[in-house]
Structures are given as C-alpha cells and as structure tokens.
Design an enzyme around this catalytic site. Structure first.
Site, PDB file in Angstrom:
ATOM      1  N   PRO A 252       0.795  -1.219   0.000  1.00 27.18           N
ATOM      2  CA  PRO A 252       0.000   0.000   0.000  1.00 27.18           C
ATOM      3  C   PRO A 252       0.831   1.275   0.000  1.00 27.18           C
ATOM      4  O   PRO A 252       1.864   1.365   0.660  1.00 27.18           O
ATOM      5  CB  PRO A 252      -0.825  -0.104   1.288  1.00 27.18           C
ATOM      6  CG  PRO A 252      -0.141  -1.121   2.122  1.00 27.18           C
ATOM      7  CD  PRO A 252       0.572  -2.033   1.189  1.00 27.18           C
ATOM      8  N   ASN A 253       0.345   2.209  -0.771  1.00 30.68           N
ATOM      9  CA  ASN A 253       0.874   3.571  -0.889  1.00 30.68           C
ATOM     10  C   ASN A 253       2.185   3.670  -1.671  1.00 30.68           C
ATOM     11  O   ASN A 253       2.648   4.772  -1.939  1.00 30.68           O
ATOM     12  CB  ASN A 253       1.023   4.235   0.489  1.00 30.68           C
ATOM     13  CG  ASN A 253      -0.288   4.311   1.211  1.00 30.68           C
ATOM     14  OD1 ASN A 253      -1.275   4.771   0.650  1.00 30.68           O
ATOM     15  ND2 ASN A 253      -0.327   3.825   2.438  1.00 30.68           N
TER      16      ASN A 253
ATOM     17  N   ARG B 116       4.825  11.133  -2.336  1.00 34.59           N
ATOM     18  CA  ARG B 116       4.416  10.921  -0.943  1.00 34.59           C
ATOM     19  C   ARG B 116       5.617  11.062  -0.023  1.00 34.59           C
ATOM     20  O   ARG B 116       6.576  10.307  -0.116  1.00 34.59           O
ATOM     21  CB  ARG B 116       3.819   9.520  -0.779  1.00 34.59           C
ATOM     22  CG  ARG B 116       3.464   9.188   0.652  1.00 34.59           C
ATOM     23  CD  ARG B 116       2.986   7.747   0.783  1.00 34.59           C
ATOM     24  NE  ARG B 116       2.800   7.421   2.182  1.00 34.59           N
ATOM     25  CZ  ARG B 116       3.322   6.367   2.776  1.00 34.59           C
ATOM     26  NH1 ARG B 116       4.059   5.508   2.090  1.00 34.59           N
ATOM     27  NH2 ARG B 116       3.121   6.152   4.046  1.00 34.59           N
TER      28      ARG B 116
ATOM     29  N   TYR C 124      10.784   9.100   1.805  1.00 39.97           N
ATOM     30  CA  TYR C 124      10.847   8.042   0.811  1.00 39.97           C
ATOM     31  C   TYR C 124      11.594   8.422  -0.464  1.00 39.97           C
ATOM     32  O   TYR C 124      11.775   7.583  -1.338  1.00 39.97           O
ATOM     33  CB  TYR C 124       9.432   7.580   0.463  1.00 39.97           C
ATOM     34  CG  TYR C 124       8.686   7.074   1.675  1.00 39.97           C
ATOM     35  CD1 TYR C 124       9.054   5.878   2.300  1.00 39.97           C
ATOM     36  CD2 TYR C 124       7.630   7.793   2.224  1.00 39.97           C
ATOM     37  CE1 TYR C 124       8.382   5.419   3.419  1.00 39.97           C
ATOM     38  CE2 TYR C 124       6.951   7.340   3.341  1.00 39.97           C
ATOM     39  CZ  TYR C 124       7.338   6.162   3.932  1.00 39.97           C
ATOM     40  OH  TYR C 124       6.682   5.703   5.050  1.00 39.97           O
TER      41      TYR C 124
ATOM     42  N   ASN D 104       8.161  -5.363  -0.407  1.00 40.95           N
ATOM     43  CA  ASN D 104       8.004  -4.161   0.393  1.00 40.95           C
ATOM     44  C   ASN D 104       6.509  -4.067   0.669  1.00 40.95           C
ATOM     45  O   ASN D 104       5.747  -3.594  -0.167  1.00 40.95           O
ATOM     46  CB  ASN D 104       8.507  -2.916  -0.335  1.00 40.95           C
ATOM     47  CG  ASN D 104       8.406  -1.668   0.510  1.00 40.95           C
ATOM     48  OD1 ASN D 104       7.712  -1.646   1.521  1.00 40.95           O
ATOM     49  ND2 ASN D 104       9.088  -0.623   0.084  1.00 40.95           N
TER      50      ASN D 104
ATOM     51  N   ALA E 253       2.984  -0.565   5.117  1.00 38.48           N
ATOM     52  CA  ALA E 253       2.450  -0.639   6.479  1.00 38.48           C
ATOM     53  C   ALA E 253       1.989  -2.044   6.858  1.00 38.48           C
ATOM     54  O   ALA E 253       1.957  -2.383   8.044  1.00 38.48           O
ATOM     55  CB  ALA E 253       1.307   0.356   6.644  1.00 38.48           C
TER      56      ALA E 253
ATOM     57  N   GLU F  62      12.818  -8.955   2.513  1.00 36.21           N
ATOM     58  CA  GLU F  62      11.978  -7.831   2.905  1.00 36.21           C
ATOM     59  C   GLU F  62      12.751  -6.542   2.654  1.00 36.21           C
ATOM     60  O   GLU F  62      13.918  -6.432   3.030  1.00 36.21           O
ATOM     61  CB  GLU F  62      11.640  -7.960   4.388  1.00 36.21           C
ATOM     62  CG  GLU F  62      10.849  -6.824   4.966  1.00 36.21           C
ATOM     63  CD  GLU F  62      10.673  -6.959   6.472  1.00 36.21           C
ATOM     64  OE1 GLU F  62      10.219  -5.955   7.064  1.00 36.21           O
ATOM     65  OE2 GLU F  62      10.980  -8.008   7.055  1.00 36.21           O
TER      66      GLU F  62
ATOM     67  N   HIS G  14      12.661  -2.111   2.617  1.00 34.95           N
ATOM     68  CA  HIS G  14      12.045  -0.833   2.995  1.00 34.95           C
ATOM     69  C   HIS G  14      12.949   0.287   2.515  1.00 34.95           C
ATOM     70  O   HIS G  14      14.172   0.193   2.617  1.00 34.95           O
ATOM     71  CB  HIS G  14      11.855  -0.734   4.511  1.00 34.95           C
ATOM     72  CG  HIS G  14      10.967  -1.795   5.042  1.00 34.95           C
ATOM     73  ND1 HIS G  14       9.597  -1.745   4.925  1.00 34.95           N
ATOM     74  CD2 HIS G  14      11.258  -2.971   5.649  1.00 34.95           C
ATOM     75  CE1 HIS G  14       9.080  -2.836   5.445  1.00 34.95           C
ATOM     76  NE2 HIS G  14      10.062  -3.595   5.895  1.00 34.95           N
TER      77      HIS G  14
ATOM     78  N   ARG H 212      12.657   4.847  12.972  1.00 28.13           N
ATOM     79  CA  ARG H 212      11.410   5.623  12.892  1.00 28.13           C
ATOM     80  C   ARG H 212      10.523   5.339  14.102  1.00 28.13           C
ATOM     81  O   ARG H 212      10.996   4.848  15.129  1.00 28.13           O
ATOM     82  CB  ARG H 212      10.713   5.298  11.570  1.00 28.13           C
ATOM     83  CG  ARG H 212      11.579   5.752  10.372  1.00 28.13           C
ATOM     84  CD  ARG H 212      10.896   5.607   9.054  1.00 28.13           C
ATOM     85  NE  ARG H 212       9.703   6.447   9.004  1.00 28.13           N
ATOM     86  CZ  ARG H 212       8.734   6.271   8.124  1.00 28.13           C
ATOM     87  NH1 ARG H 212       8.816   5.308   7.220  1.00 28.13           N
ATOM     88  NH2 ARG H 212       7.685   7.063   8.121  1.00 28.13           N
TER      89      ARG H 212
END
Length: 146
Positions: free
Chosen positions: A10-11, A18, A23, A74, A77, A98, A100, A107
């Site tokens: 998502p996103n 964004r 990012y 990735n 969330a 995985e 990111h 964070r």
C-alpha cells in the site's frame, strides 16, 4: 532464467510524491525500471506488482509458487500488521527478502515490528531505492549457492 517477483504494498504507488523527505523522489516506475535493468545484469527476470489491497498481495504471493524463484517484498504498512502476509510468504516456501526504503528501526516504534522478518531470509532497509537492487543481489547470490 530464474524469475523474481517484486511485490509492493500500500501507498508505494505514490512514490516520488508521498513524503519525499522520507521516501525520496524516485517513483515506483523508476524503481521497477532499475530493478529490471539490474536483474538483467544478474541473469534474472523480474515481474513487478503493486497493490493497496492485502488480499491481492496474498494472491500474488500464492501465485508465485512454482513460477518464481524468490520474492522481494516491500509490504509497506502491512509489514507491521499482517500476519496473513507472513503466513502467505511462509506457505510458498520461496526465499523472500523484505525491503524498505527508509530505516524502519530509526522511525516510530510501531514500525520496529516486522511480521515479514520472521519468514524472510533477510531484511534490507534505509537505502532508498537501492534497497531493491541489494535485495536482487542477495537473491542472485542465494540462487548460486543453493
């Protein structure tokens, strides 16, 4: 040629616009093009998929079994919330890396938890779009030692 599924959650379709301070300004299309070019140098084929829907991501993971040699994921969330994605990755028995863009461990505390890390062969975070290329390198190496 071994194929790798690159799965974005998502996103991530909003990359480049964004929160660029977190990012970066690289778009998802840029990431996908870089991955395709890098994979070719490694002798790999890549298929890129993005969805904002958990079920669609699970379906893509299930469909990867017998088609792809590994996964770069990735999950956005969903990384921090989805036991269902974790179970899907575990069920297909493919090596998964995985990824990111940001360093999730630097964070907010809720981002420090990753359900995917429990079933991934490794996690790469904090290197922006380069994280994807590093994941492809890791899988290519794994394929040669297997």
């Amino acid at each position: 040629m071994t194929s790798v599924l690159i799965l974005n959650g998502p996103n991530l379709n909003l990359l480049g616009t964004r929160q660029p301070e977190v990012y970066g300004r690289t778009t998802l299309a840029d990431v996908e093009a870089s991955c395709a070019a890098h994979a070719e140098k490694l002798g790999l084929d890549v298929v890129c998929t993005q969805s904002n829907h958990e079920g669609a991501l699970i379906d893509a993971i299930h469909a990867a079994k017998g088609v792809h040699g590994g996964l770069v994921i990735n999950a956005g969330a969903y990384t921090h919330t989805s036991i269902a994605l974790m179970d899907a990755v575990a069920s297909v028995e493919l090596p998964a890396v995985e990824v990111h863009l940001s360093n999730i461990h630097a964070r907010e505390e809720f981002r420090h938890v990753s359900y995917l890390s429990k079933v991934a062969v490794g996690q790469i975070c904090g290197f922006g779009a380069q994280s994807y290329l590093m994941a492809l390198d890791a899988l290519a190496h794994r394929f040669t030692i297997s």
